[in-house]
Design an enzyme around this catalytic site. Structure first.
Site, PDB file in Angstrom:
ATOM      1  N   HIS A 226      30.020  21.191  32.393  1.00  0.00           N
ATOM      2  CA  HIS A 226      29.878  22.087  32.765  1.00  0.00           C
ATOM      3  C   HIS A 226      30.996  22.949  31.940  1.00  0.00           C
ATOM      4  O   HIS A 226      30.815  23.938  31.238  1.00  0.00           O
ATOM      5  CB  HIS A 226      29.977  22.605  33.473  1.00  0.00           C
ATOM      6  CG  HIS A 226      29.255  21.963  35.172  1.00  0.00           C
ATOM      7  ND1 HIS A 226      27.774  23.338  35.138  1.00  0.00           N
ATOM      8  CD2 HIS A 226      28.650  21.908  35.946  1.00  0.00           C
ATOM      9  CE1 HIS A 226      26.978  22.586  35.694  1.00  0.00           C
ATOM     10  NE2 HIS A 226      27.271  21.595  36.377  1.00  0.00           N
TER      11      HIS A 226
ATOM     12  N   GLY B 218      32.243  18.125  42.884  1.00  0.00           N
ATOM     13  CA  GLY B 218      32.967  18.766  42.956  1.00  0.00           C
ATOM     14  C   GLY B 218      32.639  20.059  42.092  1.00  0.00           C
ATOM     15  O   GLY B 218      31.312  20.759  42.058  1.00  0.00           O
TER      16      GLY B 218
ATOM     17  N   HIS C  50      29.878  15.002  34.444  1.00  0.00           N
ATOM     18  CA  HIS C  50      28.625  16.130  35.101  1.00  0.00           C
ATOM     19  C   HIS C  50      30.099  17.285  34.395  1.00  0.00           C
ATOM     20  O   HIS C  50      29.514  18.247  35.013  1.00  0.00           O
ATOM     21  CB  HIS C  50      28.696  16.114  36.790  1.00  0.00           C
ATOM     22  CG  HIS C  50      27.190  17.572  36.783  1.00  0.00           C
ATOM     23  ND1 HIS C  50      26.510  17.058  37.401  1.00  0.00           N
ATOM     24  CD2 HIS C  50      27.967  18.563  37.459  1.00  0.00           C
ATOM     25  CE1 HIS C  50      25.600  17.931  37.631  1.00  0.00           C
ATOM     26  NE2 HIS C  50      26.382  18.713  37.773  1.00  0.00           N
ATOM     27  N   GLU C  51      31.089  17.144  35.519  1.00  0.00           N
ATOM     28  CA  GLU C  51      31.988  18.868  35.279  1.00  0.00           C
ATOM     29  C   GLU C  51      32.552  18.613  33.887  1.00  0.00           C
ATOM     30  O   GLU C  51      32.644  20.091  33.530  1.00  0.00           O
ATOM     31  CB  GLU C  51      33.193  18.163  36.156  1.00  0.00           C
ATOM     32  CG  GLU C  51      32.612  18.420  38.374  1.00  0.00           C
ATOM     33  CD  GLU C  51      32.241  19.649  38.287  1.00  0.00           C
ATOM     34  OE1 GLU C  51      31.784  20.678  38.181  1.00  0.00           O
ATOM     35  OE2 GLU C  51      30.989  18.956  40.061  1.00  0.00           O
TER      36      GLU C  51
ATOM     37  N   GLN D  48      30.414  27.923  37.139  1.00  0.00           N
ATOM     38  CA  GLN D  48      30.135  27.857  37.988  1.00  0.00           C
ATOM     39  C   GLN D  48      30.550  29.037  38.710  1.00  0.00           C
ATOM     40  O   GLN D  48      29.685  29.403  39.686  1.00  0.00           O
ATOM     41  CB  GLN D  48      29.834  26.208  38.827  1.00  0.00           C
ATOM     42  CG  GLN D  48      29.778  25.603  38.066  1.00  0.00           C
ATOM     43  CD  GLN D  48      29.386  24.419  39.235  1.00  0.00           C
ATOM     44  OE1 GLN D  48      29.679  23.517  39.358  1.00  0.00           O
ATOM     45  NE2 GLN D  48      28.095  23.608  39.905  1.00  0.00           N
TER      46      GLN D  48
ATOM     47  N   CYS E  23      22.477  19.034  41.338  1.00  0.00           N
ATOM     48  CA  CYS E  23      24.359  20.595  40.727  1.00  0.00           C
ATOM     49  C   CYS E  23      24.527  21.699  42.370  1.00  0.00           C
ATOM     50  O   CYS E  23      22.689  22.162  42.000  1.00  0.00           O
ATOM     51  CB  CYS E  23      24.193  20.859  39.269  1.00  0.00           C
ATOM     52  SG  CYS E  23      25.147  22.255  38.809  1.00  0.00           S
ATOM     53  N   LEU E  24      25.653  22.613  42.074  1.00  0.00           N
ATOM     54  CA  LEU E  24      25.553  23.476  42.831  1.00  0.00           C
ATOM     55  C   LEU E  24      25.076  24.780  42.462  1.00  0.00           C
ATOM     56  O   LEU E  24      24.367  25.585  43.536  1.00  0.00           O
ATOM     57  CB  LEU E  24      26.404  23.623  43.305  1.00  0.00           C
ATOM     58  CG  LEU E  24      27.195  22.935  44.513  1.00  0.00           C
ATOM     59  CD1 LEU E  24      29.167  23.523  45.017  1.00  0.00           C
ATOM     60  CD2 LEU E  24      26.689  22.407  45.633  1.00  0.00           C
TER      61      LEU E  24
HETATM   62 ZN    ZN Z   1      27.107  21.301  38.623  1.00  0.00          ZN
END
Ligand code: ZN
Length: 192
Positions: free
Chosen positions: A136, A43, A132-133, A48, A90-91
């Site tokens: 963010h 995702g 998680h998203e 991000q 996480c990216l």
């Molecule tokens: Zn993340």
């Protein structure tokens, strides 16, 4: 568009609900999917990619493995139940993984690009990824949810990311805090 890394200040931005979805935003969302696939992410949240919008993208696969691209606009999580601890990454934190405790099952409701509301009951990997998203979008990062021992375990890796960020900033590749804040406020005023 590129994925920003910790400790970029936009990762701490709490987004307001989106009120307007225009063509430019749809193009940004298409780019988010491309970036997510390029980086093998599950995702990707707007923060991000340095955008102040309450939206994340995900490719949700069913049991047969068929994927469906989903855009989650103004997502709301309800009916959390159970508890599970699994490794998360996480990216925005390349190569850092740590166990995070979260509710095991959730219901998530959101609006799609067509303006229609939808909801999913999820468990396991996708329930975790959605939480998680949504974190963010509130400026919350998975490292905030680690036990003290696990926080300690990744501390040096985080310090490395901070040093990389500071050196990119010195080279002028990343704007100053005030410039970033002004840019986010400008983008936000158009669509929220
Ligand atoms: Zn993340």
């Amino acid at each position: 568009m590129q994925i920003i890394k910790y400790p970029h200040p936009t990762l701490r931005y709490k987004s307001k609900p989106l009120k307007r979805v225009d063509r430019e935003l749809k193009e940004m969302i298409a780019e988010m999917f491309d970036l997510m696939y390029t980086h093998d992410g599950l995702g990707l949240a707007a923060n991000q990619v340095d955008l102040p919008y309450r939206v994340f993208v995900m490719n949700v696969k069913d049991e047969s493995g068929d994927g469906q691209e989903r855009v989650f606009i103004n997502p709301v999580i309800s009916r959390k139940s159970g508890q599970a601890e699994e490794s998360e990454g996480c990216l925005s934190f390349p190569e850092i993984y740590a166990p995070v405790r979260r509710p095991e099952r959730i219901v998530v409701s959101a609006y799609g690009l067509d303006g229609r509301e939808f909801s999913y009951a999820m468990d396991g990997l996708y329930a975790r990824a959605v939480q998680h998203e949504v974190d963010h979008l509130d400026g919350v990062l998975f490292i905030d949810r680690l036990s003290p021992a696990n926080q300690l375990a990744i501390r040096e890796d985080l310090d490395d990311l901070v040093r990389e960020f500071e050196s990119s900033r010195r080279l002028g590749a990343i704007a100053g805090d005030e410039e970033i804040a002004a840019r986010l406020a400008g983008l936000e005023s158009v669509r929220t």
